[in-house]
Design an enzyme around this catalytic site. Structure first.
Site, short mmCIF file in Angstrom:
data_model
loop_
_atom_site.label_atom_id
_atom_site.label_comp_id
_atom_site.label_asym_id
_atom_site.label_seq_id
_atom_site.Cartn_x
_atom_site.Cartn_y
_atom_site.Cartn_z
N HIS A 225 0.86 -1.18 0.00
CA HIS A 225 0.00 0.00 0.00
C HIS A 225 0.90 1.22 0.00
O HIS A 225 1.89 1.26 0.72
CB HIS A 225 -0.85 0.06 1.28
N LEU A 226 0.55 2.23 -0.78
CA LEU A 226 1.26 3.50 -0.70
C LEU A 226 0.23 4.55 -0.30
O LEU A 226 -0.97 4.32 -0.36
CB LEU A 226 1.90 3.84 -2.04
N ASP B 10 3.66 -6.36 2.17
CA ASP B 10 2.39 -5.94 2.76
C ASP B 10 2.54 -4.59 3.45
O ASP B 10 1.95 -4.33 4.50
CB ASP B 10 1.87 -7.00 3.73
N HIS C 34 -8.31 -10.39 -0.01
CA HIS C 34 -7.93 -10.22 1.41
C HIS C 34 -8.79 -11.24 2.16
O HIS C 34 -9.99 -11.02 2.34
CB HIS C 34 -8.24 -8.78 1.84
N HIS D 193 -1.45 -12.29 2.05
CA HIS D 193 -1.01 -12.37 3.46
C HIS D 193 -1.73 -13.47 4.25
O HIS D 193 -2.35 -13.20 5.29
CB HIS D 193 -1.09 -11.04 4.20
#
Lengths: 311, 425
Positions: B64-65, B307, B181, B234
């Site tokens: 994620h940014l 992650d 997810h 994840h």
């Protein structure tokens, strides 16, 4: 007189001598309070702030009285729960309190761990007056003192804690305190209100109230929050009372001299029948409140001894 | 651009199993030759590796940014700096930003911003649903045409079974997979830690580990139904990994990644309400951590991703249940993975494969290997040299490392992007 920390954030982690010392000291304050000799100057010049992020009348009043009886300057700060009760407020408040040079800080907050977070940011000794579903240490102390006064001991007693265990900080603190002091603790409630892996806290788990109360020395009822029913954890108040409300029939399986406790405020007819709550010999609910002031005086006393002499 | 010859390296190419001393020649941004005793072409820059490891630059398939929408947490430029310091040369970024990357124009914005860094290939995922809201499908075809590497709603589980079925089914037309997810949102709602003894003691609302296995079981059934490819991000529990292992044995298009916290830490890292260790999914029991290690070793897990989830102090300095979940992971991806090599659970190339060629193959990328003609995306590291993770001193903006205070063995000495040095002296 020993206390292992600058703060009182939890019962978990206290050793039997720490608890016994606090109870002995509280007992002496109980006697002093009854004698009418109240005002002492132990906390003269000290500032105690009651910081309540959740509504509470009895706990706040109890701490206020305890502080005043020991001579402290007591200030009540209620942070409106209708405005954001976010942690930003919490940490901003911490710097404000530091600037006010507060010595003893009593905090109640809806979030588990909020007093621990605050204790890292303030110079004052922090007393947890209830955080989320984590702990309520002074409630456990006053419950233990009340039990000890009636039964003469804690060790070996069978104590049944009944109702909404999952959401109860009172239950957690009592479980830690009573198991540490050698009581046999049972928790009793519907499976939807028993927390995961509860047995690993050293208690016996019952979902049948009568089995859970059988032979109990102490029956401790918990408040059932109304929102638990809207959340679907319990179908209805009347169903809860039918299976988990304390009435004369269920209490009959406990020991004949068993005592009935409740941390208040009570939902009469939901978790406890009025006839039991007001029972002249079995109910010790009024005495719990009295012991609350004494226990909080003991906690303030012990923590004040660790404060620096002059700020 | 001058030729570059790196000499005296331990060459590691997990795609072929190469692990031996040698040199590597870079010409025009690509690997021109590799092997022992290469001669330096005239005018070439020569770098002596001094026996350090030389491997393909890392391919991080999940980060994620903060950009667009949360630049105070991390920008593409700051993340690129952290990636270079972590040896990452290909960074796959999630679309649940503000706005969500659910439109071809936004994808091209991401590509442009990535190119501007000059140090990392930034590959954006496309949103699986409009606004990553889990309701209507996004324009998967147009997004695919615009370069989306795959589709996902990022940290939002696609909870509705019909929506997931449609996404898996429709994405097949473009040969694309859906990243899930894996957490049942109704079971996980309001939770802050893994349900169990620790959460009970701390008075924190729990998320049952079954929330992960349930979603994995459902989506495996949907992969079977649709013939689509589902990728689980994840993965953190043994129960979910058992299901994935069985689905792979059945021949279904099912793949999975995990992230370093799930094989290096267990739930006790949250200790006394330590919010840097609040992650999504939450840290699990020690038994689940060990199951993740076993699934890395037996190949059930295809890739290790950072992650990375940048959070700032205001997100984390809160009571635990109110604090934001997520940990910074770019700078520690290699070091924490190497801990499993040093611990004897994985061989060096086995570990590196999950950071390079295996995610590259999954995403259809030419990078992630040391081969003639491949892009000269390179990572030089010393596997034993130690350092300590210190929040506040990490590269990039995000400092919220769940590994704060941990000592690591394995230090990045240099990173090259298409033959150009982007990290290291």
């Amino acid at each position: 007189m020993s206390h292992p920390s600058k703060h009182l954030l939890a019962i978990e982690g206290l050793e039997p001598p720490h608890i016994a010392d606090l109870l002995d000291l509280a007992e002496s304050y109980a006697l002093l309070n009854r004698s009418g000799k109240t005002q002492r100057d132990l906390l003269k010049g000290r500032t105690l702030i009651n910081l309540f992020f959740e509504d509470s009348t009895r706990t706040r009043t109890s701490f206020e009285l305890a502080g005043k009886r020991l001579g402290a300057d007591v200030i009540n700060m209620s942070v409106s729960t209708s405005s954001v009760n976010k942690g930003e407020t919490l940490l901003d408040t911490a710097s404000t309190l530091n600037a006010m040079q507060c010595d003893l800080l009593v905090i109640r907050h809806a979030q588990s761990g909020a007093p621990a977070l605050l204790s890292q940011k303030v110079d004052a000794a922090v007393i947890n007056a209830g955080d989320g579903t984590h702990e309520h240490p002074t409630q456990a102390l006053l419950d233990a003192l009340t039990i000890r006064r009636h039964k003469g001991r804690l060790e070996g007693l069978v104590v049944a804690i009944c109702g909404d265990i999952t959401h109860s900080r009172v239950a957690r603190s009592n479980i830690h305190l009573l198991t540490t002091m050698g009581s046999r603790v049972r928790i009793v409630g519907p499976p939807t209100l028993i927390p995961a892996d509860a047995a690993r806290l050293g208690v016996e788990v019952f979902t049948d109230m009568k089995k859970g109360l059988e032979g109990a020395d102490v029956v401790m009822m918990l408040r059932l929050q109304r929102e638990r029913m809207s959340g679907g954890l319990v179908p209805s108040a009347r169903e809860f009372f039918r299976f988990y409300g304390l009435d004369a029939e269920k209490l009959a399986v406990a020991k004949p001299d068993s005592i009935v406790m409740h941390p208040g405020p009570m939902n009469r007819g939901v978790e406890i029948d009025s006839a039991i709550a007001d029972h002249p010999t079995r109910s010790v609910i009024g005495e719990q409140v009295e012991m609350g002031v004494a226990c909080r005086m003991a906690v303030l006393d012990v923590l004040a001894r660790r404060l620096p002499r002059n700020r | 651009m001058r030729d570059l010859l790196i000499t005296g390296a331990r060459l590691l190419d997990p795609a072929t199993g190469l692990d031996g001393p040698g040199d590597l020649l870079v010409r025009d941004g690509a690997i021109a030759d590799l092997g022992p005793g290469l001669a330096a072409p005239e005018g070439a820059e020569v770098v002596d590796a001094g026996g350090a490891c030389l491997a393909p630059g890392l391919v991080d398939m999940r980060a994620h940014l903060g950009e667009p929408g949360a630049e105070h947490r991390e920008t593409i430029a700051s993340a690129a700096a952290a990636a270079a310091a972590g040896g990452i040369t290909t960074l796959c970024v999630l679309p649940d930003t503000d706005p969500a990357i659910d439109d071809p124009a936004l994808l091209s914005f991401m590509f442009r911003r990535g190119e501007a860094t000059g140090s990392v290939t930034l590959l954006p995922y496309g949103a699986a649903t409009v606004g990553c809201a889990g309701k209507e499908l996004a324009e998967l075809g147009l997004l695919h045409e615009a370069g989306a590497i795959a589709f996902t709603d990022g940290a939002h589980a696609i909870g509705n079974a019909r929506t997931m079925r449609l996404a898996l089914s429709y994405a097949r037309a473009f040969g694309a997979f859906i990243v899930q997810h894996p957490e049942d949102p109704t079971l996980a709602a309001g939770g802050a830690a893994t349900e169990g003894e620790l959460a009970t003691r701390l008075g924190l609302p729990g998320i049952p580990p079954a929330a992960e296995a349930m979603m994995v079981a459902r989506d495996i059934a949907l992969a079977r139904l649709t013939g689509g490819h589902v990728h689980f991000a994840h993965v953190s529990t043994g129960a979910a990994l058992d299901l994935i292992r069985a689905a792979k044995a059945e021949g279904l298009l099912v793949t999975a990644d995990t992230a370093p916290p799930y094989f290096d830490l267990n739930e006790t890292a949250i200790g006394d309400y330590r919010t840097y260790a609040k992650l999504s999914p939450p840290l699990r029991t020690e038994a689940d951590r060990q199951a993740v290690v076993a699934a890395l070793a037996d190949g059930t897990i295809d890739a290790i991703a950072s992650d990375h989830q940048p959070r700032d102090a205001d997100d984390k300095r809160l009571p635990f249940a109110q604090a934001e979940a997520g940990g910074a992971g770019l700078a520690t991806l290699l070091g924490v993975t190497l801990a499993r090599v040093h611990g004897g659970d994985l061989s060096m190339n086995q570990a590196l494969a999950m950071l390079t060629c295996r995610p590259a193959a999954l995403l259809g990328l030419a990078c992630g290997r040391l081969a003639r003609g491949a892009p000269a995306d390179l990572l030089m590291f010393h596997p034993q040299r130690g350092w300590k993770v210190e929040a506040g001193k990490l590269p990039g903006k995000a400092q919220n490392s769940p590994f704060d205070g941990r000592a690591l063995e394995g230090r990045v000495l240099g990173t090259w992007k298409a033959g150009r040095r982007v990290f290291g002296a």
